[in-house]
Motif scaffolding. Structure first.
Motif, PDB file in Angstrom:
ATOM      1  N   ALA A  19       0.809  -1.217   0.000  1.00  0.00           N
ATOM      2  CA  ALA A  19       0.000   0.000   0.000  1.00  0.00           C
ATOM      3  C   ALA A  19       0.844   1.271   0.000  1.00  0.00           C
ATOM      4  O   ALA A  19       0.462   2.278  -0.592  1.00  0.00           O
ATOM      5  N   SER A  20       1.995   1.230   0.690  1.00  0.00           N
ATOM      6  CA  SER A  20       2.793   2.463   0.741  1.00  0.00           C
ATOM      7  C   SER A  20       4.274   2.118   0.850  1.00  0.00           C
ATOM      8  O   SER A  20       4.633   0.986   1.188  1.00  0.00           O
ATOM      9  N   PHE A  21       5.105   3.132   0.572  1.00  0.00           N
ATOM     10  CA  PHE A  21       6.544   2.922   0.661  1.00  0.00           C
ATOM     11  C   PHE A  21       6.994   2.958   2.102  1.00  0.00           C
ATOM     12  O   PHE A  21       6.388   3.639   2.927  1.00  0.00           O
ATOM     13  N   ARG A  22       8.067   2.254   2.372  1.00  0.00           N
ATOM     14  CA  ARG A  22       8.694   2.375   3.682  1.00  0.00           C
ATOM     15  C   ARG A  22       9.691   3.525   3.614  1.00  0.00           C
ATOM     16  O   ARG A  22      10.072   3.969   2.529  1.00  0.00           O
ATOM     17  N   ASP A  23      10.143   3.897   4.802  1.00  0.00           N
ATOM     18  CA  ASP A  23      11.075   5.006   4.918  1.00  0.00           C
ATOM     19  C   ASP A  23      12.258   4.843   3.949  1.00  0.00           C
ATOM     20  O   ASP A  23      12.888   3.794   3.932  1.00  0.00           O
ATOM     21  N   GLY A  24      12.535   5.838   3.153  1.00  0.00           N
ATOM     22  CA  GLY A  24      13.709   5.834   2.278  1.00  0.00           C
ATOM     23  C   GLY A  24      13.489   5.201   0.907  1.00  0.00           C
ATOM     24  O   GLY A  24      14.220   5.496  -0.044  1.00  0.00           O
ATOM     25  N   GLN A  25      12.488   4.340   0.776  1.00  0.00           N
ATOM     26  CA  GLN A  25      12.329   3.621  -0.497  1.00  0.00           C
ATOM     27  C   GLN A  25      12.004   4.563  -1.660  1.00  0.00           C
ATOM     28  O   GLN A  25      12.613   4.479  -2.726  1.00  0.00           O
ATOM     29  N   GLU A  26      11.045   5.464  -1.421  1.00  0.00           N
ATOM     30  CA  GLU A  26      10.649   6.324  -2.528  1.00  0.00           C
ATOM     31  C   GLU A  26      11.806   7.241  -2.939  1.00  0.00           C
ATOM     32  O   GLU A  26      12.050   7.464  -4.136  1.00  0.00           O
ATOM     33  N   THR A  44      18.736  -3.695   8.427  1.00  0.00           N
ATOM     34  CA  THR A  44      18.264  -4.989   7.931  1.00  0.00           C
ATOM     35  C   THR A  44      16.759  -5.100   8.144  1.00  0.00           C
ATOM     36  O   THR A  44      16.259  -4.718   9.197  1.00  0.00           O
ATOM     37  N   GLY A  45      16.065  -5.584   7.133  1.00  0.00           N
ATOM     38  CA  GLY A  45      14.619  -5.692   7.233  1.00  0.00           C
ATOM     39  C   GLY A  45      13.920  -4.402   6.839  1.00  0.00           C
ATOM     40  O   GLY A  45      12.693  -4.326   6.826  1.00  0.00           O
ATOM     41  N   GLY A  46      14.686  -3.388   6.486  1.00  0.00           N
ATOM     42  CA  GLY A  46      14.117  -2.079   6.160  1.00  0.00           C
ATOM     43  C   GLY A  46      13.501  -2.014   4.762  1.00  0.00           C
ATOM     44  O   GLY A  46      12.866  -1.015   4.412  1.00  0.00           O
ATOM     45  N   GLY A  47      13.702  -3.049   3.964  1.00  0.00           N
ATOM     46  CA  GLY A  47      13.099  -3.066   2.630  1.00  0.00           C
ATOM     47  C   GLY A  47      14.026  -2.543   1.547  1.00  0.00           C
ATOM     48  O   GLY A  47      13.597  -1.835   0.630  1.00  0.00           O
ATOM     49  N   LYS A  48      15.293  -2.930   1.620  1.00  0.00           N
ATOM     50  CA  LYS A  48      16.255  -2.446   0.619  1.00  0.00           C
ATOM     51  C   LYS A  48      15.968  -3.023  -0.765  1.00  0.00           C
ATOM     52  O   LYS A  48      16.080  -2.316  -1.763  1.00  0.00           O
ATOM     53  N   SER A  49      15.583  -4.310  -0.793  1.00  0.00           N
ATOM     54  CA  SER A  49      15.478  -4.974  -2.103  1.00  0.00           C
ATOM     55  C   SER A  49      14.462  -4.309  -3.027  1.00  0.00           C
ATOM     56  O   SER A  49      14.652  -4.268  -4.236  1.00  0.00           O
ATOM     57  N   LEU A  50      13.405  -3.802  -2.435  1.00  0.00           N
ATOM     58  CA  LEU A  50      12.386  -3.174  -3.280  1.00  0.00           C
ATOM     59  C   LEU A  50      12.957  -1.998  -4.077  1.00  0.00           C
ATOM     60  O   LEU A  50      12.471  -1.668  -5.147  1.00  0.00           O
TER      61      LEU A  50
HETATM   62  P1  ADP Z   1      16.415  -5.735   3.674  1.00  0.00           P
HETATM   63  O1  ADP Z   1      17.047  -6.211   2.378  1.00  0.00           O
HETATM   64  O2  ADP Z   1      16.531  -4.268   3.852  1.00  0.00           O
HETATM   65  O3  ADP Z   1      16.933  -6.495   4.853  1.00  0.00           O
HETATM   66  P2  ADP Z   1      14.033  -6.749   2.525  1.00  0.00           P
HETATM   67  O4  ADP Z   1      14.193  -6.066   1.231  1.00  0.00           O
HETATM   68  O5  ADP Z   1      14.321  -8.211   2.565  1.00  0.00           O
HETATM   69  O6  ADP Z   1      14.878  -6.022   3.639  1.00  0.00           O
HETATM   70  O7  ADP Z   1      12.555  -6.467   3.031  1.00  0.00           O
HETATM   71  C1  ADP Z   1      12.058  -6.997   4.237  1.00  0.00           C
HETATM   72  C2  ADP Z   1      10.594  -7.365   4.091  1.00  0.00           C
HETATM   73  O8  ADP Z   1       9.806  -6.199   3.915  1.00  0.00           O
HETATM   74  C3  ADP Z   1      10.310  -8.222   2.872  1.00  0.00           C
HETATM   75  O9  ADP Z   1       9.439  -9.252   3.269  1.00  0.00           O
HETATM   76  C4  ADP Z   1       9.625  -7.274   1.894  1.00  0.00           C
HETATM   77  O10 ADP Z   1       8.744  -7.949   1.024  1.00  0.00           O
HETATM   78  C5  ADP Z   1       8.886  -6.328   2.826  1.00  0.00           C
HETATM   79  N1  ADP Z   1       8.656  -4.988   2.246  1.00  0.00           N
HETATM   80  C6  ADP Z   1       9.558  -4.223   1.594  1.00  0.00           C
HETATM   81  N2  ADP Z   1       9.014  -3.049   1.237  1.00  0.00           N
HETATM   82  C7  ADP Z   1       7.739  -3.056   1.666  1.00  0.00           C
HETATM   83  C8  ADP Z   1       6.649  -2.113   1.601  1.00  0.00           C
HETATM   84  N3  ADP Z   1       6.791  -0.928   1.026  1.00  0.00           N
HETATM   85  N4  ADP Z   1       5.486  -2.474   2.166  1.00  0.00           N
HETATM   86  C9  ADP Z   1       5.331  -3.676   2.769  1.00  0.00           C
HETATM   87  N5  ADP Z   1       6.308  -4.602   2.858  1.00  0.00           N
HETATM   88  C10 ADP Z   1       7.501  -4.304   2.326  1.00  0.00           C
END
Ligand code: ADP
Length: 644
Positions: A19-26, A44-50
């Motif tokens: 539904a929305s971006f996490r901090d820093g993604q956009e 870690t877990g912050g959603g870097k891969s997206l």
């Molecule tokens: P990192 O590489 O920073 O450790 P990940 O990219 O593995 O973290 O992301 C951690 C989890 O968060 C994953 O399960 C991912 O699908 C989920 N995620 C990432 N971005 C979002 C978002 N905008 N909204 C909901 N979930 C998200």
């Protein structure tokens, strides 16, 4: 190209269902879509891969993702393929058919994301294949590994920046969860990332309570048990330095009624997987682990992270405590601090620094090995008494100096088990081919279960190209005539130039190793400083990563617990008796401990390829006899004795 927030959010919703971006993604994504290279520092877990997954699907061309962790790559791929994204990973576990399909998809432009390991970049064939593609984005996970002054330097990473240019990559995304300001600057410089394109979300985690309890002179196992028992039950990781400690502590906790298991790299893969599964599904399990545990463990309700031993730097510490409380609930991170651990930690660093003499000889030999040559890292490691990682690092340095170019790995030795008689095979092929195969088989040595074949010598004596020998074996395997296994990996190189002054080059390489050693030792000192720090621990830790904050009001110092000095465990003075014992060992004349560094390592209980091969540890009671002394003081003493 989507650029506005609503447009980007629509892409996020449609492609990933978020539904929305996490901090820093956009911030990171919009800069990338704007054609800029970006450094993203998220916990870690912050959603870097997206940050690369979304641009990969929007941009035309291919996104290449470099990641050192195969397990994480697999999870990501399942996620992407589940979302219908055309993604693949290239690693050594693929079957021949999977490999062929991957390259077909690549050449037909059917792939949008390709995950590779950093080692793949040393493979000339792969680089040639990828150079034909339009690479719109290169994402580099764990980008801090590029910095020699960071905590987890990997030689392969040093080559990435050079390759990014060579492959005409349009933009780069460097990702990391830990980077001090100097390491971030190193990454930005390497990839030409502008200061304003560093996106940093901050490390502060309000739900983590940091505390440090002095452990010097106390029974640490009892102390740990007491700490665990006094708190409500919850999922717990206890980090230790050595595998042996993991076993001992887990056994002790279990004997005292806790459900605890040991986890380390010495266990079988399947045992590790089942331990991890059991930990993931239990709300109260205690896992006593070396740092091998944690990569890719995404358990949100870890309530306690204990450091039974000192961590090897603040980078590792913050990564390890970062596994606690991902669900945002209060969690405790406690370190049992004692200077007794310093020697073990320091010795890891000292064991990695090669002897100056060996570096000089290594450089000389490699540079005079011919225009085209190949080496076995394993053999060099033994010949020069350097750890394999050091051999790899030295070769990478020589590549970066423009002296060598890697042409990739190949296997010299193959093992096979025939599945039919050789007469059957000869009967099926023409005269020339059967003569050739007969000659090949004649070179194979029969073992108890396998035949082994050195393809290099076989090709030389038969007078046929090595490729033909290998292709014939592979063909026979495909026909089901034999079971084939490759062994004896060698790395191919081309020499590009011989420097004017090889000795000066060797000197500067030695200085580089020295600097890394002193950096590692300093990193350990930063942990000691934190443990003895009289102010807010959270603030002190964040400052190391370049963040300023007010006191957290919830760590043990903010609760007014005063620090205790860790004490000095090093016995630095060497006595006359010590001198006699060392002289005695020198007089025994062991080849594997000739130089000051070799001898000091041995005395301090640090293994090396040469002493392991000579089985010297078993035959001499002097191995580790000085393991409570400072390495540095012992080295100086030994240098004096050997007249250096
Ligand atoms: P990192 O590489 O920073 O450790 P990940 O990219 O593995 O973290 O992301 C951690 C989890 O968060 C994953 O399960 C991912 O699908 C989920 N995620 C990432 N971005 C979002 C978002 N905008 N909204 C909901 N979930 C998200």
């Amino acid at each position: 190209m989507p650029t506005s927030t609503p447009e980007l959010e629509r892409e996020l919703e449609q492609r990933f269902g978020f539904a929305s971006f996490r901090d820093g993604q956009e911030a990171a994504i919009s800069r990338l879509l704007d054609g800029k290279s970006v450094l993203a520092i998220f916990p870690t877990g912050g959603g870097k891969s997206l940050c690369y997954q979304l641009p990969a699907l929007v941009l035309d061309g291919l996104t290449v993702v470099i990641s050192p962790l195969i397990a994480l790559m697999k999870d990501q791929l399942d996620f992407l393929v589940g979302k219908g994204a055309p993604a693949a990973r290239l690693d050594s576990t693929l079957t021949k058919d999977e490999n062929r399909k991957l390259f077909d998809d690549l050449y037909q432009d059917r792939l949008k994301l390709l995950y590779i390991s950093p080692e793949r970049l040393g493979n000339e064939r792969f680089l040639r294949a990828i150079a034909r593609q339009k690479i719109s984005l290169l994402a580099i996970d764990e980008a801090h590994c590029i910095s020699e002054w960071g905590h987890n330097f990997r030689p392969d990473y040093l080559k990435i920046a050079h390759l990014a240019k060579q492959l005409k990559v349009e933009r780069v995304l460097a990702l990391t969860a830990t980077a001090t300001p100097p390491v971030a600057a190193d990454i930005r410089n390497a990839f030409g990332i502008a200061d304003q394109d560093e996106v940093h979300t901050g490390f502060y985690r309000p739900n983590l309570d940091l505390s440090i309890v002095p452990a010097l002179g106390r029974d640490r196992k009892e102390l740990l048990l007491e700490r665990i028992r006094r708190r409500p039950q919850g999922s717990t990781i206890v980090y230790v330095t050595l595998q042996r400690t993991a076993e001992e502590v887990a056994a002790y906790l279990s004997a005292n009624g806790l459900s605890a298991s040991a986890y380390h790299a010495g266990l079988k893969d399947e045992d590790r997987a089942s331990l991890q599964d059991a930990f993931m599904s239990s709300p109260n399990a205690v896992i006593v682990a070396t740092i091998a545990f944690g990569m890719g463990v995404d358990k949100s309700d870890i309530r306690y992270v204990y450091h039974y031993n000192l961590p090897k730097g603040l980078e590792s510490y913050s990564q390890e405590i970062g596994r606690a409380g991902r669900d945002g609930e209060p969690s405790v991170c406690e370190m049992l601090a004692s200077s007794e651990d310093l020697i073990t930690l320091e010795n890891f660093s000292y064991g990695d620094t090669p002897q100056p003499e060996a570096v000089a000889e290594f450089t000389q030999q490699v540079l005079t090995a011919g225009e085209v040559f190949d080496i076995s890292e394993y053999e060099l490691s033994n010949r020069f008494d350097m750890r394999p990682l050091v051999v790899k690092t030295l070769l990478t340095y020589l590549e970066l100096e423009g002296c060598l170019a890697s042409t990739g790995p190949f296997y010299t030795e193959y093992k096979f088990q025939p599945q039919c008689s050789s007469a059957d095979i000869f009967a099926r092929v023409g005269q020339e081919e059967s003569d050739f195969l007969r000659a090949v088989f004649r070179h194979a040595k029969k073992g108890s279960r396998w035949f082994s074949l050195d393809t290099t010598t076989a090709s030389q004596t038969i007078g046929q190209p090595r490729d033909r020998v290998v292709a014939a074996l592979v063909q026979l395997e495909e026909n089901g005539d034999l079971v084939l296994q490759a062994a004896g990996v060698r790395q191919g190189y081309r020499r590009l130039r011989i420097p004017d002054d090889t000795k000066a080059l060797a000197r500067s390489l030695n200085q580089r190793f020295q600097k890394r050693e002193s950096n590692d030792i300093e990193r350990i000192q930063r942990v000691v400083e934190l443990a003895q720090h009289d102010g807010c621990l959270t603030q002190h830790l964040l400052r190391y990563f370049g963040e300023t904050r007010n006191a957290c009001e919830h760590c043990c110092r903010c609760r007014d617990e005063k620090p205790t000095p860790l004490g000095n465990a090093h016995q630095t003075k060497l006595s006359h008796e010590d001198e006699q014992r060392i002289r005695g060992l020198i007089e025994e004349g062991h080849q594997s401990i000739r130089t000051p560094r070799q001898l000091t390592r041995f005395l301090c209980g640090i293994t090396s390829p040469a002493t392991t091969r000579a089985k010297l540890r078993k035959s001499s009671n002097m191995f580790g006899a000085f393991n409570t002394r400072s390495f540095k003081a012992t080295l100086e003493f030994v240098e004096h004795l050997l007249g250096h």
